[in-house]
Motif scaffolding. Structure first.
Motif, PDB file in Angstrom:
ATOM      1  N   LEU A  66     -13.072   0.648  -9.398  1.00  0.00           N
ATOM      2  CA  LEU A  66     -11.721   0.104  -9.489  1.00  0.00           C
ATOM      3  C   LEU A  66     -11.476  -0.500 -10.863  1.00  0.00           C
ATOM      4  O   LEU A  66     -10.398  -0.317 -11.456  1.00  0.00           O
ATOM      5  CB  LEU A  66     -11.534  -0.951  -8.400  1.00  0.00           C
ATOM      6  CG  LEU A  66     -10.150  -1.585  -8.247  1.00  0.00           C
ATOM      7  CD1 LEU A  66      -9.138  -0.548  -7.778  1.00  0.00           C
ATOM      8  CD2 LEU A  66     -10.196  -2.755  -7.284  1.00  0.00           C
ATOM      9  N   ALA A  70      -3.204  -0.042  -8.605  1.00  0.00           N
ATOM     10  CA  ALA A  70      -2.724   1.326  -8.403  1.00  0.00           C
ATOM     11  C   ALA A  70      -3.479   2.317  -9.285  1.00  0.00           C
ATOM     12  O   ALA A  70      -3.832   3.416  -8.837  1.00  0.00           O
ATOM     13  CB  ALA A  70      -1.228   1.395  -8.691  1.00  0.00           C
ATOM     14  N   GLY A  79      -7.317   2.436  -8.144  1.00  0.00           N
ATOM     15  CA  GLY A  79      -7.565   2.983  -6.809  1.00  0.00           C
ATOM     16  C   GLY A  79      -7.824   4.476  -6.804  1.00  0.00           C
ATOM     17  O   GLY A  79      -8.607   4.977  -5.984  1.00  0.00           O
ATOM     18  N   ARG A  80      -7.213   5.186  -7.721  1.00  0.00           N
ATOM     19  CA  ARG A  80      -7.414   6.643  -7.789  1.00  0.00           C
ATOM     20  C   ARG A  80      -8.856   6.970  -8.167  1.00  0.00           C
ATOM     21  O   ARG A  80      -9.499   7.818  -7.531  1.00  0.00           O
ATOM     22  CB  ARG A  80      -6.439   7.247  -8.804  1.00  0.00           C
ATOM     23  CG  ARG A  80      -4.973   6.917  -8.548  1.00  0.00           C
ATOM     24  CD  ARG A  80      -4.118   7.279  -9.745  1.00  0.00           C
ATOM     25  NE  ARG A  80      -2.749   6.809  -9.593  1.00  0.00           N
ATOM     26  CZ  ARG A  80      -1.848   6.833 -10.579  1.00  0.00           C
ATOM     27  NH1 ARG A  80      -2.204   7.287 -11.784  1.00  0.00           N
ATOM     28  NH2 ARG A  80      -0.625   6.384 -10.369  1.00  0.00           N
ATOM     29  N   MET A 121     -11.402   4.992  -7.928  1.00  0.00           N
ATOM     30  CA  MET A 121     -12.288   4.482  -6.880  1.00  0.00           C
ATOM     31  C   MET A 121     -12.436   5.487  -5.754  1.00  0.00           C
ATOM     32  O   MET A 121     -13.548   5.719  -5.252  1.00  0.00           O
ATOM     33  CB  MET A 121     -11.731   3.158  -6.345  1.00  0.00           C
ATOM     34  CG  MET A 121     -12.558   2.526  -5.243  1.00  0.00           C
ATOM     35  SD  MET A 121     -11.797   1.007  -4.599  1.00  0.00           S
ATOM     36  CE  MET A 121     -10.315   1.699  -3.830  1.00  0.00           C
ATOM     37  N   GLN A 122     -11.353   6.115  -5.359  1.00  0.00           N
ATOM     38  CA  GLN A 122     -11.429   7.100  -4.290  1.00  0.00           C
ATOM     39  C   GLN A 122     -12.160   8.358  -4.748  1.00  0.00           C
ATOM     40  O   GLN A 122     -12.925   8.956  -3.985  1.00  0.00           O
ATOM     41  CB  GLN A 122     -10.024   7.464  -3.815  1.00  0.00           C
ATOM     42  CG  GLN A 122      -9.999   8.420  -2.632  1.00  0.00           C
ATOM     43  CD  GLN A 122      -8.587   8.675  -2.149  1.00  0.00           C
ATOM     44  OE1 GLN A 122      -7.631   8.597  -2.908  1.00  0.00           O
ATOM     45  NE2 GLN A 122      -8.442   8.995  -0.874  1.00  0.00           N
ATOM     46  N   THR A 123     -11.968   8.748  -6.008  1.00  0.00           N
ATOM     47  CA  THR A 123     -12.599   9.968  -6.506  1.00  0.00           C
ATOM     48  C   THR A 123     -14.108   9.811  -6.647  1.00  0.00           C
ATOM     49  O   THR A 123     -14.876  10.691  -6.255  1.00  0.00           O
ATOM     50  CB  THR A 123     -11.985  10.354  -7.862  1.00  0.00           C
ATOM     51  OG1 THR A 123     -10.572  10.524  -7.703  1.00  0.00           O
ATOM     52  CG2 THR A 123     -12.596  11.636  -8.387  1.00  0.00           C
ATOM     53  N   THR A 145     -14.221   5.779  -1.415  1.00  0.00           N
ATOM     54  CA  THR A 145     -13.528   4.676  -0.749  1.00  0.00           C
ATOM     55  C   THR A 145     -12.050   5.014  -0.647  1.00  0.00           C
ATOM     56  O   THR A 145     -11.426   5.354  -1.656  1.00  0.00           O
ATOM     57  CB  THR A 145     -13.704   3.371  -1.537  1.00  0.00           C
ATOM     58  OG1 THR A 145     -15.101   3.111  -1.708  1.00  0.00           O
ATOM     59  CG2 THR A 145     -13.051   2.212  -0.809  1.00  0.00           C
ATOM     60  N   PRO A 146     -11.461   4.946   0.520  1.00  0.00           N
ATOM     61  CA  PRO A 146     -10.040   5.311   0.658  1.00  0.00           C
ATOM     62  C   PRO A 146      -9.155   4.462  -0.234  1.00  0.00           C
ATOM     63  O   PRO A 146      -9.380   3.258  -0.405  1.00  0.00           O
ATOM     64  CB  PRO A 146      -9.747   5.068   2.143  1.00  0.00           C
ATOM     65  CG  PRO A 146     -11.077   5.096   2.814  1.00  0.00           C
ATOM     66  CD  PRO A 146     -12.050   4.566   1.814  1.00  0.00           C
ATOM     67  N   ILE A 147      -8.152   5.110  -0.799  1.00  0.00           N
ATOM     68  CA  ILE A 147      -7.218   4.379  -1.659  1.00  0.00           C
ATOM     69  C   ILE A 147      -6.398   3.379  -0.860  1.00  0.00           C
ATOM     70  O   ILE A 147      -5.763   2.485  -1.422  1.00  0.00           O
ATOM     71  CB  ILE A 147      -6.305   5.377  -2.403  1.00  0.00           C
ATOM     72  CG1 ILE A 147      -5.650   4.707  -3.617  1.00  0.00           C
ATOM     73  CG2 ILE A 147      -5.277   5.970  -1.457  1.00  0.00           C
ATOM     74  CD1 ILE A 147      -4.883   5.670  -4.499  1.00  0.00           C
ATOM     75  N   ASP A 148      -6.428   3.519   0.461  1.00  0.00           N
ATOM     76  CA  ASP A 148      -5.732   2.543   1.306  1.00  0.00           C
ATOM     77  C   ASP A 148      -6.298   1.142   1.140  1.00  0.00           C
ATOM     78  O   ASP A 148      -5.632   0.150   1.501  1.00  0.00           O
ATOM     79  CB  ASP A 148      -5.823   2.949   2.776  1.00  0.00           C
ATOM     80  CG  ASP A 148      -5.095   4.246   3.055  1.00  0.00           C
ATOM     81  OD1 ASP A 148      -4.184   4.582   2.262  1.00  0.00           O
ATOM     82  OD2 ASP A 148      -5.424   4.931   4.041  1.00  0.00           O
ATOM     83  N   VAL A 200      -6.550  -0.404  -1.552  1.00  0.00           N
ATOM     84  CA  VAL A 200      -5.651  -1.085  -2.480  1.00  0.00           C
ATOM     85  C   VAL A 200      -4.485  -1.702  -1.717  1.00  0.00           C
ATOM     86  O   VAL A 200      -4.085  -2.842  -1.972  1.00  0.00           O
ATOM     87  CB  VAL A 200      -5.155  -0.097  -3.553  1.00  0.00           C
ATOM     88  CG1 VAL A 200      -4.067  -0.736  -4.401  1.00  0.00           C
ATOM     89  CG2 VAL A 200      -6.307   0.351  -4.431  1.00  0.00           C
TER      90      VAL A 200
END
Length: 415
Positions: A95, A362, A365-366, A368-370, A374-377, A379
């Motif tokens: 993140l 925002a 989060g992208r 982090m998910q990639t 971890t789901p971007i949810d 955030v």
């Protein structure tokens, strides 16, 4: 005892006057808002830390390695703790890399791109948050930044692809149109509040829904049709905000304009006569009316200025990055800006910092998910938790053992 020495007849005690209830005190919602806006930066920092801690717990609970180690926790607890630490460290470091600087990047351009993305995403958040903050400090709950951004984007799009003007003039005209669109849309709520007493929360929420369907209708008009369903014609190059760091980055002039807008709002609220009237009405509308301030005029002016800032944010979203008007042009920025204003305590500097924080969420989060899955949810969960803790100061104070506002002064007075 002689008659001359007799004590005078006892006079009856003065009648107790009933309390004056002609001026109603602040409502519960107004008291809560004042409590939130008067909290210190320590409370804000504590709310963010508490949200990150709960977010870490959610990351641990959702990580498959942690779940596998939890099966034999009592046999080897060190494995569980190590897996939990690795999951949280990987998620939050990704993140951070996606929001500020990517130290694993192979080039300098890629390394510094995250901070520019954070600044780019923060532009509409800062502008809409400034508008909402002006309303909060003036005693108005402007919940309609979403609709005001949409109206600003509609007018900016129309002026952006229909006019043929030189570059600087075209950008100026399109941004002015965006500000006018937002001001008119918010002015409707201001006029209804001033003339009929209609609550601005209800009116602005209804205007948000109208704006959502209005942009969908606008996209079906022949003048906006581009050949692609639900996508308007692209604005001309002369109307696009210039890039600050070249074509390799999305950071545009809107960030500088947002900072200038924050300075302008500071001067308006802290150094101008109009800003003094805004704050006077926000503190006590009855006292301001007694002092000769037109509360109705202040209500309309506050909503118009707040809408202009939110509409400007929608225009910069379109002219800075999106280029094409779509049904989701505003996303959830208008609602996120409410949190930004609360987190920044409705002060310009705090709003800028809160906008950058949410832009960092925002942008990071992208990545982090990639990288970590971890789901971007997460955030959205962090943002929601921050809202919850900002709106519940007693809860945060009880967790961190912080004193209540004015507790020291009250104890000194009692002593």
């Amino acid at each position: 005892m002689t008659e001359s020495q007799a004590p005078p007849p006892a006079t009856p005690p003065p009648a107790t006057l009933p309390p004056d209830t002609s001026e109603a005190g602040p409502t519960r919602s107004e008291s809560l808002l004042r409590d939130i806006l008067s909290s210190s930066w320590v409370m804000t920092l504590a709310a963010i830390v508490l949200a990150l801690v709960i977010g870490a717990v959610l990351v641990i609970a959702a990580d498959p390695d942690v779940q596998a180690a939890a099966v034999y926790f009592f046999a080897r607890p060190a494995d569980f703790l190590a897996a939990a630490w690795d999951a949280v460290f990987a998620a939050y470091s990704a993140l951070l890399q996606g929001a500020i600087v990517d130290w694993q990047a192979t080039s300098f351009q890629r390394a510094v791109r995250p901070i520019t993305e954070t600044m780019t995403i923060s532009v509409p958040l800062i502008l809409a948050g400034l508008g909402i903050g002006i309303g909060f400090r003036s005693g108005l709950f402007n919940i309609g930044a979403q609709g005001q951004m949409i109206l600003g984007a509609i007018l900016a799009s129309y002026l952006g692809f229909t006019l043929q003007l030189p570059g600087v003039l075209h950008v100026f005209v399109a941004l002015v149109g965006a500000a006018v669109g937002g001001a008119v849309w918010a002015g409707i709520a201001g006029v209804l509040k001033a003339r009929t007493g209609a609550h601005e929360v209800i009116v602005t929420i209804m205007l948000n829904n109208i704006a959502v369907y209005l942009v969908l209708y606008v996209l079906t008009l022949r003048v906006f049709e581009s050949g692609t369903p639900q996508v308007a014609k692209p604005v001309r190059d002369s109307a696009m905000l210039p890039l600050l760091l070249g074509p390799g980055f999305r950071l545009h002039l809107g960030f500088v304009l947002a900072l200038l807008a924050a300075v302008g709002v500071w001067w308006l609220m802290e150094r101008s006569v109009l800003g003094f009237r805004f704050r006077a009405v926000g503190s006590n509308a009855n006292a301001a009316r007694t002092a000769g301030i037109s509360v109705a005029g202040v209500t309309v002016a506050v909503m118009a200025i707040a809408g202009a800032l939110a509409g400007l944010g929608g225009g910069m979203q379109l002219l800075g990055t999106e280029r094409n008007l779509t049904g989701s042009i505003a996303g959830t920025v208008g609602f996120d800006a409410i949190t930004v204003a609360l987190l920044g305590r409705s002060k310009p500097l705090g709003t800028v910092l809160a906008g950058l924080l949410f832009g960092a969420f925002a942008a990071g989060g992208r990545l982090m998910q990639t990288r970590t899955g971890t789901p971007i949810d997460l955030v959205l969960v962090l943002q929601s938790l921050i809202v919850l803790f900002i709106a519940a100061p007693p809860l945060v104070r009880s967790v961190f053992r912080l004193p209540a506002p004015g507790a020291r002064r009250r104890s000194e007075a009692l002593a």
